[in-house]
Enzyme design. Structure first.
Site, PDB file in Angstrom:
ATOM      1  N   GLU A  83     -12.466 -15.397  61.148  1.00 37.70           N
ATOM      2  CA  GLU A  83     -12.477 -14.480  60.001  1.00 37.70           C
ATOM      3  C   GLU A  83     -13.867 -14.407  59.362  1.00 37.70           C
ATOM      4  O   GLU A  83     -14.431 -15.439  59.001  1.00 37.70           O
ATOM      5  CB  GLU A  83     -11.441 -14.977  58.977  1.00 37.70           C
ATOM      6  CG  GLU A  83     -11.195 -14.008  57.857  1.00 37.70           C
ATOM      7  CD  GLU A  83     -10.106 -14.489  56.886  1.00 37.70           C
ATOM      8  OE1 GLU A  83      -9.283 -15.342  57.267  1.00 37.70           O
ATOM      9  OE2 GLU A  83     -10.115 -14.005  55.742  1.00 37.70           O
ATOM     10  N   LYS A 261      -3.436 -19.930  51.330  1.00 36.96           N
ATOM     11  CA  LYS A 261      -4.059 -19.449  52.569  1.00 36.96           C
ATOM     12  C   LYS A 261      -5.573 -19.517  52.416  1.00 36.96           C
ATOM     13  O   LYS A 261      -6.289 -19.875  53.351  1.00 36.96           O
ATOM     14  CB  LYS A 261      -3.594 -18.018  52.867  1.00 36.96           C
ATOM     15  CG  LYS A 261      -4.002 -17.490  54.236  1.00 36.96           C
ATOM     16  CD  LYS A 261      -5.378 -16.878  54.307  1.00 36.96           C
ATOM     17  CE  LYS A 261      -5.684 -16.344  55.695  1.00 36.96           C
ATOM     18  NZ  LYS A 261      -7.066 -15.835  55.809  1.00 36.96           N
ATOM     19  N   ASP A 277      -5.233 -31.320  64.978  1.00 44.00           N
ATOM     20  CA  ASP A 277      -4.014 -30.519  65.107  1.00 44.00           C
ATOM     21  C   ASP A 277      -3.796 -29.724  63.819  1.00 44.00           C
ATOM     22  O   ASP A 277      -3.290 -30.253  62.830  1.00 44.00           O
ATOM     23  CB  ASP A 277      -2.847 -31.481  65.384  1.00 44.00           C
ATOM     24  CG  ASP A 277      -1.527 -30.761  65.612  1.00 44.00           C
ATOM     25  OD1 ASP A 277      -1.402 -29.600  65.194  1.00 44.00           O
ATOM     26  OD2 ASP A 277      -0.627 -31.390  66.195  1.00 44.00           O
ATOM     27  N   HIS A 375     -15.705  -4.531  33.332  1.00 42.25           N
ATOM     28  CA  HIS A 375     -16.964  -4.285  32.620  1.00 42.25           C
ATOM     29  C   HIS A 375     -17.455  -2.870  32.890  1.00 42.25           C
ATOM     30  O   HIS A 375     -17.897  -2.173  31.999  1.00 42.25           O
ATOM     31  CB  HIS A 375     -18.039  -5.255  33.108  1.00 42.25           C
ATOM     32  CG  HIS A 375     -17.970  -6.556  32.393  1.00 42.25           C
ATOM     33  ND1 HIS A 375     -18.647  -7.666  32.818  1.00 42.25           N
ATOM     34  CD2 HIS A 375     -17.304  -6.922  31.281  1.00 42.25           C
ATOM     35  CE1 HIS A 375     -18.399  -8.656  31.988  1.00 42.25           C
ATOM     36  NE2 HIS A 375     -17.576  -8.228  31.057  1.00 42.25           N
TER      37      HIS A 375
HETATM   38  P1  NAD Z   1      -3.632 -40.879  70.560  1.00 45.54           P
HETATM   39  O1  NAD Z   1      -2.365 -41.518  71.008  1.00 45.54           O
HETATM   40  O2  NAD Z   1      -4.450 -40.125  71.548  1.00 45.54           O
HETATM   41  O3  NAD Z   1      -4.576 -41.970  69.888  1.00 45.54           O
HETATM   42  C1  NAD Z   1      -4.125 -42.937  69.001  1.00 45.54           C
HETATM   43  C2  NAD Z   1      -4.277 -44.297  69.601  1.00 45.54           C
HETATM   44  O4  NAD Z   1      -5.662 -44.629  69.741  1.00 45.54           O
HETATM   45  C3  NAD Z   1      -3.721 -45.374  68.711  1.00 45.54           C
HETATM   46  O5  NAD Z   1      -2.340 -45.534  68.981  1.00 45.54           O
HETATM   47  C4  NAD Z   1      -4.536 -46.609  69.098  1.00 45.54           C
HETATM   48  O6  NAD Z   1      -3.906 -47.343  70.107  1.00 45.54           O
HETATM   49  C5  NAD Z   1      -5.830 -46.024  69.654  1.00 45.54           C
HETATM   50  N1  NAD Z   1      -7.005 -46.291  68.797  1.00 45.54           N
HETATM   51  C6  NAD Z   1      -8.237 -46.707  69.212  1.00 45.54           C
HETATM   52  N2  NAD Z   1      -9.096 -46.823  68.179  1.00 45.54           N
HETATM   53  C7  NAD Z   1      -8.416 -46.473  67.076  1.00 45.54           C
HETATM   54  C8  NAD Z   1      -8.761 -46.391  65.703  1.00 45.54           C
HETATM   55  N3  NAD Z   1      -9.977 -46.684  65.227  1.00 45.54           N
HETATM   56  N4  NAD Z   1      -7.818 -45.973  64.830  1.00 45.54           N
HETATM   57  C9  NAD Z   1      -6.578 -45.654  65.262  1.00 45.54           C
HETATM   58  N5  NAD Z   1      -6.185 -45.729  66.545  1.00 45.54           N
HETATM   59  C10 NAD Z   1      -7.089 -46.132  67.458  1.00 45.54           C
HETATM   60  O7  NAD Z   1      -3.388 -39.839  69.392  1.00 45.54           O
HETATM   61  P2  NAD Z   1      -2.543 -39.837  68.074  1.00 45.54           P
HETATM   62  O8  NAD Z   1      -3.512 -39.707  66.948  1.00 45.54           O
HETATM   63  O9  NAD Z   1      -1.516 -40.935  67.995  1.00 45.54           O
HETATM   64  O10 NAD Z   1      -1.750 -38.447  68.226  1.00 45.54           O
HETATM   65  C11 NAD Z   1      -2.404 -37.225  68.004  1.00 45.54           C
HETATM   66  C12 NAD Z   1      -1.892 -36.163  68.954  1.00 45.54           C
HETATM   67  O11 NAD Z   1      -0.476 -36.039  68.855  1.00 45.54           O
HETATM   68  C13 NAD Z   1      -2.439 -34.810  68.630  1.00 45.54           C
HETATM   69  O12 NAD Z   1      -2.956 -34.242  69.801  1.00 45.54           O
HETATM   70  C14 NAD Z   1      -1.216 -34.020  68.159  1.00 45.54           C
HETATM   71  O13 NAD Z   1      -1.377 -32.640  68.433  1.00 45.54           O
HETATM   72  C15 NAD Z   1      -0.130 -34.646  68.913  1.00 45.54           C
HETATM   73  N6  NAD Z   1       1.277 -34.524  68.445  1.00 45.54           N
HETATM   74  C16 NAD Z   1       1.590 -34.051  67.213  1.00 45.54           C
HETATM   75  C17 NAD Z   1       2.920 -33.982  66.802  1.00 45.54           C
HETATM   76  C18 NAD Z   1       3.251 -33.519  65.407  1.00 45.54           C
HETATM   77  O14 NAD Z   1       2.357 -33.364  64.594  1.00 45.54           O
HETATM   78  N7  NAD Z   1       4.516 -33.282  65.062  1.00 45.54           N
HETATM   79  C19 NAD Z   1       3.933 -34.418  67.667  1.00 45.54           C
HETATM   80  C20 NAD Z   1       3.581 -34.908  68.910  1.00 45.54           C
HETATM   81  C21 NAD Z   1       2.240 -34.976  69.299  1.00 45.54           C
END
Ligand code: NAD
Length: 426
Positions: A83, A261, A277, A375
């Site tokens: 946008e 928005k 996400d 104005h």
């Molecule tokens: P991920 O599993 O890729 O990474 C998280 C993992 O990284 C942790 O479990 C941990 O083991 C590791 N890690 C290493 N260093 C870390 C640090 N400093 N801090 C925290 N963890 C660390 O990703 P995620 O963040 O668990 O999940 C994100 C993904 O899930 C996104 O792609 C999202 O789109 C997707 N997702 C979203 C939904 C929803 O929002 N409803 C549902 C399902 C999946």
């Protein structure tokens, strides 16, 4: 032969093979196929691992908003958005906030909620207490699933148990509270929720169904605020206009949706730039905006006793700097480097500040343009009087000058003459 989209094994093909099939199906030209083939910075093999059935990589511009001073530190803000005006508006409003020391932002710990649905429990209130009694055991089962997170000081920290009335009778809803540290956390939390569900069901004497994160991340909030001298936004009247615009949004969901928005213009652009996400953030923001039972503004705008404009924003912000696409997309990594954030908390604070600044930009434009038009019409009336208009003629002449964007005495005289001639004819 009729076209079919039933293509068994489509997922097993290479991007090039899929592209050929799609080109045939849709009648794409060679130029169009070539454009799709240009993967760019997100190369073919990376893109092909990120999602399914890949045929190309979609591009959006990355702009950089400048002038941001957040918690006393200067930031350059990469924004990915289609946008026009958003990046310019953010930079412009960020400059205004500098006059009051910039934006301040704070965030809570990265606590996400995993929900486990337990059904068929005869005594849900009793079962609730049984589950809470076994909290330590449940947390241990959850934490066994993510030793990396636990080592970092994160992991499952608490349990909450709710009895939720539904169309199918009472349900036991267990909330597993997980500190996900620098991750967005959905995968981490979902894995833990799945791990604890059987034990929860057996304690409760029921059966489990859903085990999934909640995007209403109301334990992972960011708060941003700013205090700006009215001159920085164009004077007292504009500042008051901003407050009136906010009060409208706060009172009316039709306006609140557009108001929020405007906030999400800034929030999403950074969420996308950093590979996060944005659907999760959007869902959380709007659910939070409706938490009182009525959809409201995520921000507030007031004028303090010294006449300063004070803006605040509070919203859930589940974003990470590890996990998901934050590291797989090389452009997201670069955007995170431009931001220079060291933790997910800091990223959330920056994004919250951008949301507030974007809101200021939108409200100021709305309020100031309205005020300027006001104005202009007052000014035009004066000019009409100077040209000799009287009674109804004043409004008529003024209105035409404003519409034709030419407010001058000679023009007023010309219009007045025309109006009088037409009147004489009737
Ligand atoms: P991920 O599993 O890729 O990474 C998280 C993992 O990284 C942790 O479990 C941990 O083991 C590791 N890690 C290493 N260093 C870390 C640090 N400093 N801090 C925290 N963890 C660390 O990703 P995620 O963040 O668990 O999940 C994100 C993904 O899930 C996104 O792609 C999202 O789109 C997707 N997702 C979203 C939904 C929803 O929002 N409803 C549902 C399902 C999946």
């Amino acid at each position: 032969m009729p076209k079919t989209s039933r293509i068994p094994g489509f997922y097993k093909l290479t991007p090039e093979e899929r592209l050929r099939i799609v080109a045939e199906f849709a009648g794409l030209t060679e130029e169009e196929v070539d454009l799709l083939r240009r993967f760019g910075a997100l190369d073919e093999s990376t893109a092909n691992r990120m999602i399914e059935n890949v045929i190309g990589a979609f591009q959006l511009p990355i702009g950089v908003a400048v002038n941001f001073l957040i918690n006393g530190r200067d930031y350059m803000i990469p924004m990915v958005i289609e946008e026009p005006s958003v990046v310019a508006a953010a930079s412009n409003a960020a400059r205004m906030t500098r006059e009051g020391g910039g934006v301040y932002a704070q965030s809570t710990e990265s606590l996400m909620i995993g929900q486990i649905q337990i059904l068929g429990v005869k005594d849900p209130h009793g079962a609730r207490f049984e589950i809470l009694k076994n909290k330590d055991e449940i947390l241990e089962i959850a934490n066994e699933k993510d030793p990396v997170l636990v080592k970092l000081g994160g992991g499952a920290k608490d349990l909450e148990v709710r009895v939720v009335e539904s169309k199918l009778g009472p349900m036991l809803i267990v909330h597993l509270i997980v500190d996900v540290k620098d991750a967005m956390g959905a995968n981490a939390v979902n894995t833990m929720a799945e791990a604890v569900a059987p034990r929860l069901a057996s304690i409760a004497g029921g059966r489990f169904r859903l085990r999934i994160i909640s995007n209403l991340a109301d334990k992972r909030l960011v708060r941003a605020w700013t205090r700006i001298p009215p001159e920085a936004v164009g004077g007292k009247e504009v500042a008051e206009g901003i407050v009136e615009a906010w009060a409208f949004a706060d009172a009316d969901p039709y306006r609140a949706a557009t108001h929020n928005k405007g906030i999400m213009n800034g929030v999403d652009a950074v969420v996308i730039a950093t590979g996060n996400d944005w659907r999760a953030v959007e869902a959380g923001a709007h659910a939070y905006a409706a938490r009182s039972g009525r959809y409201k503004s995520l921000s507030t705008w007031e004028i303090d006793e010294k006449g300063y404009l004070v803006g605040t924003l509070e919203m859930p912000l589940a974003v990470g700097i590890v996990g998901g696409a934050t590291r797989t997309n090389p452009l997201a990594r670069i955007c995170l480097k431009i931001l220079g954030v060291k933790s997910a908390k800091e990223l959330a604070e920056v994004i919250g500040a951008v949301g507030l600044v974007q809101n200021l930009a939108a409200l100021r434009a709305l309020a100031a343009e309205g005020i300027q038009a006001g104005h202009m019409s007052l000014h035009a009336k004066n000019i009409a009087i100077m040209a000799g208009a009287v009674g109804d003629e004043i409004d008529q002449v003024a209105e035409i000058m404003v519409r034709e964007k030419c407010v001058r005495v000679d023009k007023a005289k010309e219009i007045l003459e025309r109006i009088r001639k037409e009147k004489a004819k009737r």
